[in-house]
Structure formats: structure tokens, C-alpha cells
Scaffold this active site. Structure first.
Site, mmCIF file in Angstrom:
data_model
loop_
_atom_site.group_PDB
_atom_site.id
_atom_site.type_symbol
_atom_site.label_atom_id
_atom_site.label_comp_id
_atom_site.label_asym_id
_atom_site.label_seq_id
_atom_site.Cartn_x
_atom_site.Cartn_y
_atom_site.Cartn_z
ATOM 1 N N GLY B 325 0.829 -1.197 0.000
ATOM 2 C CA GLY B 325 0.000 0.000 0.000
ATOM 3 C C GLY B 325 0.865 1.248 0.000
ATOM 4 O O GLY B 325 1.996 1.253 -0.490
ATOM 5 N N SER B 326 0.371 2.297 0.626
ATOM 6 C CA SER B 326 1.064 3.592 0.558
ATOM 7 C C SER B 326 2.384 3.612 1.307
ATOM 8 O O SER B 326 3.140 4.578 1.193
ATOM 9 C CB SER B 326 0.156 4.680 1.121
ATOM 10 O OG SER B 326 -1.021 4.728 0.367
#
Lengths: 376, 612
Positions: B325-326
């Protein structure tokens, strides 16, 4: 001439004798095998901790093996000859299958699971290899020429190497000697035999190089068992103590202390001879060896009386292989050969080898009882 | 001599064959004579010698099992020890009436019928003089009850064995592992001499990977026994050497903090001491109690563990695969700076979505209205997706792969635990080989925000974070700090680190942005940076568990809990002199900032408080 005819028509007066002959059973061989099996039960009862269940399991196996022997004795040896190549091919195919499956399953595998019962192709190949070699050599004039020797060697090496790869050194050895036996009886010249023996000796370092760690350990242990008395040398030391302490007359049935006290490992299987020697002493051992020799002599006699080349070669090779079994097992238990996994024939606990052995005797009986009556 | 044709000459063949039969019989007889000679040698010549050896009644060599090494945490707290366990054992040959004895024992100690049946089966397989257990792991009550009636039970006695005990139970089962009974497959692998007498072997975790050191060296005693094989006295003895004690880098208190902080979430927390690479926290939740595995877990209990939907036996920290993810964004940003694909000041416009030229598909930003015009610092602080779509498109998958690979993504960290997963860092070549497909530009975009094929383990993520904090000096995680034997203390196997060449200025810019994630007003994890006198650098992440259809709205309240996004957070502190790096994954936690970041902060705060 006359006496020979008489021996052909050897007629036991009893009803059982007639029945056995109808069943294509060779009586002297049958008696010898029954005696050995009986001996096996007696010694197994002692070696297996006097466990009746063990004995019953073995009895069931022996019964099955005798049934198979009788069935094979019924078949005309011509049929064995006819299907030799096909059976051999099937055996090799199954060996490859087992090897490939084993590799997929990541572990040594020797059997195929046929819906609940296990089948070891390496057992079948013990018989089909001499069948194949006998069939191939019988097609040509004997003694075999160099070309035939070459092809026969390749044919022996294929199953031998496949089994050695499993790895099952004991069975590989038996398969190789069954094939080599055929070559010997086909008249392989002594010069060749000496040459092969010399080559094998020269190849020893190379064979050593290809051996697995545990196989090397076994050889090293054989050379010096005292070096590792707790690990690999344990078997040999303990079995020598058992045999030696038996003395001339033995400690008597159920009198084995070494196996009782668990000093002797594998006392029911590969090392059962040690228990036998401890309980029955040197006299017992001589008796057992004589029994084995009588069986082998009868088999060689059957081979000598066989009427066609294929039958002779097959019969003599089966007799020879039986001897190799005896020699390798006893040799390893008494510490003159390295430990390879070969059971004492007809006596060790376990089902696979006894079925194959009696199948071999079934073929021998078939050869002997299906002779064409020649008008001389 | 006439040339020989391959014509069968039956008479000659017959004669040759008979000769061979005779030769074979001679050979067989000779070899058999050889056997007989040897038998005569053993049974007549050597008889006295062997008989005395057999009667030495015999000197039985029994193995003396070494005690297994103790496992400690970094502060010397015991994580695995050997505790005595008591069992009630019977020696059949000393018992006159077995049935009566069993009946009376059953009454006195309230033994269930199954155990009696089990014992009957076990007894049949043992020698009559062997001590065979009826009850194992007896409790104090049972011990006391038997002690009173002991004189009435000849041949029945309490035996003491040492068994492995894990005082912290499920807290660190995935790291420490457990020992269990040696099974058949292991029996073939283990050295025979060393394990003669050993019953247990390390199955997973540290117990497995340091089996050789923990096991110790087996000793032997030569015991004189009488005819019933009862020991009379010891003739000689080679004492066993205890296994080595292991001192882990793990901090069990910190481990507990992290484990508790995860609360009911399934997930993992890994914390690494940046200066050394020592792993401080290695949590996989839910854990499981390793103690039943030592004595042999019941089939029902094992099935229950296996069937549990939360998969407690699954080592999430070592083997769990999650999209980063981020949390990948700081690394992608650094790649942009290192490859000169972008400058830190350059602003990119985020309208809330991004489209590739000529493609209608909208790659959406997590914030529907977009972030407006953002530079790198703002893009990381606010976790702007569009900025990273564009940056990833500029970099291209090849640069992304090369750069991320240097941080250890897609390969094992080499930690001293077995069966680590290597994760997956996608590349053009990987896709061609695995999927037989070309790489699509859209896949580069989602790789830039840590979605798509990219999968990391929590351990990998922690290691990459530590390496970033260490300004490119690669941190190699390990668990065993010291191996202590009676003779020596050795360090654990610490691999020599390598260095990723990075421009210090670039690293500072990325770290500044990560500080803003925690300490600025617009940071996605701003709540956790309060009340401390140092700075934490971090990055939140949210990993999609399933794909939301185009134009559909993701509403976390309306979907099944199991399909909610995973919450991620990576962090290190203090930002100016990094000591600890943490990676947190809370499965189905939703937001990295609100769920995962507080867990990491708790770990960091406790560690730095103690460090001062």
C-alpha cells in the site's frame, strides 16, 4: 537309461503325493520349503518377543506366497518364455514410474499403491530380469558372443541402476546377480569372468565416489565396527556377540538373551540369523545351511534336467540368486560382508521377499513338471 | 578350424551347461564353507570371549541425554526452559496382579478409562522389565494422592522427566517455536548417535533453526545390568554436554506491548534495532500456546487450531504476504529523486484521479476531490495517490523494480528462522515468465502506490524501513545475539551489511516528509506524534483486500469485516538519530493512520523511554 526313467516316474505311494503331483508341485523342493518355513515360524516366535500376532501375520503372508507358487507351477513354462520381454519391459516401466513419483513426492519410494495394497516393482524385476536375459540368450547359439554379452549387460544394468537409485542397494545387488547368473550358466568364458572381476576391483574408487553418505558409513563400519560402537557399528558387534555366545549347542529355543534384552536390533528381520545362531548354536547353523544347500541342489538338478535352453538358464539363475540371498545375508550378519538390506530368505519377517522367492520356486516347479515326454 | 556359425549345437550346449552347473555347485559349496569357517571361528574359537561379553550381563551402554539450552530475551528473561514433569510409571514384571493394581490405581487417582486402555496397548509393546507410563504430566493433587498410597503399590512409581516449557505461551510462539516428539521423517535425517535417547527436536522457530546448538552433546554411561536387565551399577560415564543457551535480541516486554496493542486484529508487528539489525519485536497475532505441542497436542485441539479462521499457526510476520500500500511511497519518492525523474519542489496537480493517455480507465485517488497541487513533501504527508501514479509512470517499471529490489523487496531477509517467504516484487521479466504476458503501463501506476502484484512480508517492510532510516546502509535482521556454551560465548550469525549508494540530501527530503506524516497538521498519522520530545518519521498505508469496481463507492461500514482494507504503518525514531524501525500490519484494520500507527507509536515510545 532305465534308471533315469524310473526317477522321472518317482511315485510317492500316498494320496497327498498324487495330489501334489496333480498340482504340479515338485515334492522334494516342496518339502524343503515347508521345513524352512516351519523353522521360520519357530525362530520368529522367539525373535519377535513371543508375540502370536506377529507370527499369524507372517503365516498369512507365507500362505499367500505358497498359493502364488502353486499357481505359477501350473503355468506352462512356454508361457513364461513367451511373455519374458513384455514382463521385463513392464517391470522397467514401473520402476521408472516409482522413481518419478518418488521424486515428485520428495522422498524415497519403492512401491506403487494399487488401491490399498502395495506393489514393489523392484520385487517383480528380480524374476523378470533373469527371464529377459535367458530369453534373449536362448535365441542365439551358446556360449554368447561379445555383442550378445554387451546387450545382455545393458539389459541387466537398466533395472539394477534404477533400483540402486531408489536407493535399495540390497535389491539392486540381487537383480544384478540374477542377470549375471544367467550369463554364467550360458557359458560366459572364464576369461571374461576374470576380466570383469578385475575391472570391478579397479572401479572400486569410482563406485565409492558415487555412494551415498550412509552407504559409505556402512562400508567403513564393516571394515572397522569398533570405531563407532554406538552408532553404525552397533548392529555388527551385537550380532557377533549373539552368534558367538551361542557356542556349539546354542542357548536353546527362546533362550536368546541378546535379542530378549534388545541388544540386537532388527532381530526379526535382517538380523534374524543372529538369534537363530544364538539359540541353536553351530549345529543349528550347519543344519540350516545344509537345508539351504539341499534346496539349491534340487533347483540345480531341476535346471540340469530342463529340456530347453531358456528353461535351463532361468532355473539355474533362480537357484543361484537364492544362494546369493543366503550368502549375502548370513555374510553380513556374521560380519564378513558389509551391511546391505537383504533378508534371510524364507526366514526373515516381512512379506515382499517371501512372495517373490516362492514365485521363483513356482517357476522352477513349472519347468520341472511340464516336461514333454520324449520317446527315447 | 572351420569358421563358427551361429548355429545351435544342442549337444555342445548341453555339455557346457552341465559343466557350469557343476562349477556353480562347487563355487556355492566353497562359499558356504567360508560361512561355516567363520561360524566355527565365532562359535567355537571366540565362544568364550563372546559368551563373557554377553554375560557381562551385560554392559549396557545407555545414552545420557543432554539438557536443552535455555532461550533468553535481550534482558535475560527466560523464554524457553526445562521444567520437571512427573509421570506415574509401572514395571509389569514387578506387579503380581496387573488388573487389580490398575483397578485400585484408577479408583485412587480417578483415571479415565481411555488412559487405562492406552496403557494396556503400550504395555504389550514393551518389555516386561521396562518402566511404562500410565499418567504423564501429573498435577500436584495426583502426586499427593499417590504419595500416600505408594507403599501399597510395588512396581509403581513416580518418575521425573524434564520437559520444555514456554512461560510466555502464545506471546512469542512464532519466534521461539517449540519442540515436539521426533517423528519418523526426522529420525532418518537426524544423526543416529547424537539423538539416541533424545525424544524431542525443534519443530519451528528458533527451536528449529538452532536445533544443533540447543540440543547439546549426548553422553554415555556403561551400566552393568543383571539378567533381568535391571541396572546394577555404572562402570564408566561420559557426561553429556548441555546445549548452548541462546540470548535473543527480542525484548519480551516490548513484544507484549505490541501484541496487546494489536488487540483483536489479526496482524503482525516487527521492530528492528537499526544500529545492529537485532529484531526487538516479532509479533504474529493471534499466537498459539506452544506448550501442548511439547507433550503431544490432542488431535481435536490441533484440528481446532488448523480450522480456526484466524489461522493462529500461521506466522504472519515471516510468511504473511500483503500489498505494501502507501507505505511504499517514501521508497518510490526516493527512487524519483535518485533517478532525477522529479525534483522535490516540483508540484503535480491532483484532481482526484489519473488517466493514462488514450485510456478511459480512471486511476482514483483515495480522496475523492483530490489534493490539488502538491510537491513531494505534501504528497507523502497526505499520501496523494495521483502524485505517485504520475511519478511511477515517469520512472517506469524497470527503474521501480531495480530501486525497490535494493531495499530487499522480493527477496528473503535472511533472518535466522526457517521457511521465510520472499514476497513478490513484480518486474517485466517476472510477468513474462509467470503470466506469459507483457507488462501493462497501468500496472506501473498501481505498483507506484503499493498495489497490484507487489507483496511484502511484515519483516521485509520493517527491514526496508530500517535501511531507509539508516540512509542506505542495509540492515540485516537477526534474532540470536549470543550463543553461550559452558566453554565459550559466540555471537549469533550476523551477516555483513552492504550499502545502497544514496544521496544524503535526497534521503533527508524523504525523511522530512515522513516526519510530517506524524508531526504536521495535514499528516495522515498526526495523532500519534503528541507528547514526545523527539520526532517519529512514518508512513501510513492501506492495502486493498479486494478491488472496488469503477465508479463504485467504498464504504467500510457496509462491507464484510473480512473484506475491509488492511491497515499498515511503517516508522522509525528518533528521526534525527534513528534507533528503532517498526512495521505494523493490522488485517482488516481499515486505516493505517488510525489503527496501525498508534500500535507502532506505543512500541517506539516504550523502547526509547527504556533506552534513555
Amino acid at each position: 537309461m532305465k534308471s533315469e526313467t524310473r526317477s522321472e516316474h518317482f511315485d510317492p505311494p500316498s494320496l497327498i503325493g498324487t495330489l501334489l503331483r496333480k498340482l504340479h508341485i515338485d515334492i522334494p523342493l516342496f518339502v524343503g520349503l515347508c521345513l524352512t518355513a516351519l523353522l521360520s515360524f519357530i525362530i520368529l516366535y522367539s525373535a519377535g518377543g513371543q508375540d502370536m500376532a506377529t507370527l499369524m501375520r507372517q503365516a498369512a503372508r507365507v500362505g499367500l506366497a505358497f498359493a502364488l507358487m502353486t499357481a505359477l507351477a501350473h503355468i506352462n513354462p512356454y508361457q513364461f518364455k513367451r511373455y519374458s520381454a513384455i514382463l521385463f519391459g513392464m517391470g522397467v516401466f514401473l520402476l521408472i514410474t516409482v522413481l518419478v513419483m518418488g521424486q515428485i513426492g520428495k522422498g524415497a519410494q519403492r512401491w506403487l499403491d494399487l488401491g490399498g495394497f502395495r506393489f514393489q516393482p523392484s520385487e517383480m524385476i528380480k524374476i523378470t530380469t533373469p527371464m529377459m536375459i535367458a530369453w534373449y540368450l536362448a535365441e542365439h547359439a551358446l556360449p554368447p558372443k561379445t555383442k550378445q554379452l554387451f546387450i545382455a549387460t545393458i539389459l541387466i544394468l537398466i533395472p539394477t541402476l534404477l533400483i540402486a537409485k531408489q536407493p535399495d542397494l540390497g535389491t539392486a545387488l540381487l537383480v544384478a546377480s540374477s542377470g549375471a547368473g544367467v550369463l554364467f550358466f550360458a557359458g560366459l568364458s572364464w576369461r571374461f569372468i576374470i576380466a570383469i572381476a578385475a575391472t570391478l576391483t579397479a572401479l572400486t574408487p569410482i563406485i565409492w565416489h558415487f555412494m551415498r553418505g550412509y552407504q559409505r558409513d556402512r562400508v567403513l563400519t564393516f571394515l572397522n565396527p569398533e570405531a563407532d560402537p554406538l552408532g553404525r557399528g552397533y548392529h555388527i558387534i551385537q550380532s557377533k556377540i549373539a552368534i558367538g555366545s551361542g557356542g556349539i549347542y546354542g542357548k536353546g529355543w527362546l533362550g536368546s538373551t541378546q535379542s530378549e534384552l534388545d541388544f540386537l536390533p532388527e532381530s526379526s528381520t535382517d538380523f534374524i540369523f543372529a538369534v537363530f545362531a544364538e539359540e541353536f548354536g553351530l549345529f543349528g547353523c550347519l543344519g540350516l545351511l545344509v537345508l539351504y544347500l539341499l534346496i539349491i541342489a534340487r533347483c540345480l538338478y531341476i535346471a540340469s534336467q530342463a529340456q530347453d535352453t531358456y528353461n535351463r538358464l532361468l532355473a539355474s539363475s533362480l537357484a543361484f540368486t537364492f544362494f546369493v540371498y543366503v550368502f549375502v545375508n548370513i555374510g553380513m550378519v556374521i560380519g564378513i560382508l558389509p551391511v546391505v538390506g537383504v533378508p534371510l530368505p524364507l526366514i526373515s519377517y516381512g512379506g515382499t521377499s517371501i512372495v517373490t522367492l516362492l514365485a521363483g520356486f513356482g517357476i522352477l516347479m513349472s519347468i520341472h513338471t511340464h516336461k514333454k515326454r520324449l520317446s527315447r | 578350424m572351420p569358421p563358427s556359425y551361429p548355429v545351435k549345437d544342442n549337444t555342445a550346449e548341453n555339455r557346457l551347461f552341465l559343466k557350469r552347473i557343476v562349477a556353480a555347485f562347487i563355487v556355492i559349496t566353497l562359499l558356504t564353507s567360508g560361512l561355516i569357517v567363520r561360524l566355527v571361528y565365532l562359535q567355537i574359537v571366540g565362544h568364550e570371549h563372546y559368551a563373557s561379553m554377553a554375560k557381562e550381563n551385560s554392559v549396557k551402554i545407555i545414552p545420557l541425554v543432554p539438557s536443552r539450552g535455555i532461550i533468553y530475551d535481550r534482558n535475560g528473561k527466560v523464554l524457553a526452559e526445562n521444567t520437571p514433569s512427573y509421570s506415574l510409571e509401572l514395571i509389569p514384571e514387578q506387579i503380581n496382579n496387573m488388573d487389580d493394581t490398575l483397578e485400585r490405581l484408577q479408583k485412587t487417582l480417578a483415571i479415565p478409562n481411555e488412559k487405562i486402555e492406552l496403557y494396556q496397548k503400550l504395555r504389550k509393546r514393551q518389555k516386561r522389565f521396562a518402566s511404562t507410563p500410565l499418567l504423564v504430566n501429573m498435577n500436584d493433587d495426583e502426586l499427593a494422592k499417590f504419595a500416600v498410597v505408594r507403599p501399597f503399590f510395588p512396581g509403581v512409581d513416580i518418575q521425573t522427566h524434564l520437559i520444555r516449557h514456554y512461560p510466555y505461551g502464545d506471546l512469542a510462539a512464532h519466534v521461539i517455536g517449540y519442540v515436539g516428539r521426533i517423528n519418523e521423517a526426522e529420525l532418518k535425517e537426524l544423526p543416529v548417535t547424537e539423538y539416541r535417547g533424545s525424544t524431542h527436536v525443534g519443530k519451528i522457530g528458533i527451536e528449529r533453526s538452532y536445533e544443533t546448538q540447543l540440543h547439546g552433546k549426548t553422553g554415555y554411561a556403561e551400566i552393568e545390568t543383571n539378567v533381568q536387565a535391571r541396572s546394577l551399577n555404572t562402570l564408566a560415564e561420559t557426561a553429556p554436554e548441555s546445549g548452548a543457551s541462546l540470548y535473543l535480541t527480542l525484548d519480551i516486554d516490548l513484544q507484549k506491548t505490541a501484541y496487546d496493542a494489536l488487540e483483536d486484529y489479526n496482524g503482525a508487528v516487527v521492530a528492528i534495532d537499526i544500529k545492529t539489525g537485532g529484531v526487538l519485536v516479532f509479533v504474529s497475532r493471534p499466537g498459539f500456546d506452544p506448550n501442548p505441542f511439547v507433550v503431544g497436542i490432542s488431535n481435536d485441539a490441533y484440528q481446532a487450531l488448523q480450522a480456526s479462521e484466524n489461522q493462529p499457526l500461521y506466522n504472519r510476520a515471516l510468511r504473511g504476504l500483503y500489498p505494501p500500500g502507501s507505505t511504499i511511497k517514501p521508497f518510490v519518492a526516493l527512487a524519483g529523486l535518485e533517478y532525477d525523474a522529479i525534483s522535490a519542489q516540483q508540484k503535480l496537480f491532483c484532481p482526484g484521479y489519473y488517466q493514462l493517455p488514450g485510456v478511459s480507465h480512471k486511476y482514483r485517488d483515495w480522496r475523492k476531490g483530490g489534493h490539488g497541487s502538491v510537491n513531494m513533501n505534501e504528497a507523502i504527508t497526505q499520501s496523494c495517490d495521483v502524485y505517485f501514479y504520475r511519478l511511477a509512470a515517469t520512472l517506469g517499471i524497470d527503474h521501480l523494480y531495480t530501486f525497490l529490489h535494493k531495499f530487499g523487496f522480493g527477496e528473503k531477509t535472511g533472518i535466522d528462522l526457517v521457511s521465510e517467504k520472499s514476497g513478490l516484487l513484480p518486474s517485466r521479466e517476472w510477468k513474462q515468465a509467470q503470466k506469459k504476458q507483457a507488462w501493462y503501463p497501468g500496472e506501473t501506476l498501481i505498483t507506484g502506490i503499493g498495489q497490484g502484484y507487489h507483496q511484502v512480508t511484515p519483516l521485509q517492510l520493517a527491514r526496508a524501513t530500517a535501511t531507509l532510516a539508516n540512509k542506505g546502509k542495509i540492515v540485516m535482521p537477526f534474532l540470536v545475539n549470543k550463543i553461550v556454551t559452558a566453554h565459550a560465548t559466540q555471537p549469533g550469525p550476523h551477516p555483513a551489511p552492504a550499502v545502497i549508494p544514496l544521496k544524503e540530501d535526497n534521503v533527508s527530503k524523504v525523511i522530512d516528509a515522513m516526519i510530517n506524516v506524524v508531526h504536521s497538521q495535514r499528516g495522515t498519522a498526526k495523532r500519534v506524534g503528541l507528547g514526545i520530545n523527539y520526532q517519529i518519521a512514518g508512513k501510513t498505508g492501506t492495502a486493498q483486500v479486494f478491488n472496488i469496481k469503477q465508479n463504485a463507492k467504498y464504504n467500510e461500514h457496509s462491507i464484510d469485516f473480512k473484506l475491509r482494507d488492511h491497515a499498515l504503518f511503517i516508522a522509525f525514531a528518533p528521526a534525527d538519530d534513528p534507533k528503532i524501525a517498526v512495521a505494523v500490519i493490522a488485517e482488516n484494520g481499515g486505516h493505517g493512520g488510525s489503527v496501525a500507527a498508534p500500535i507502532a507509536a506505543k512500541v517506539i515510545k516504550q523502547f526509547l523511554k527504556n533506552a534513555h
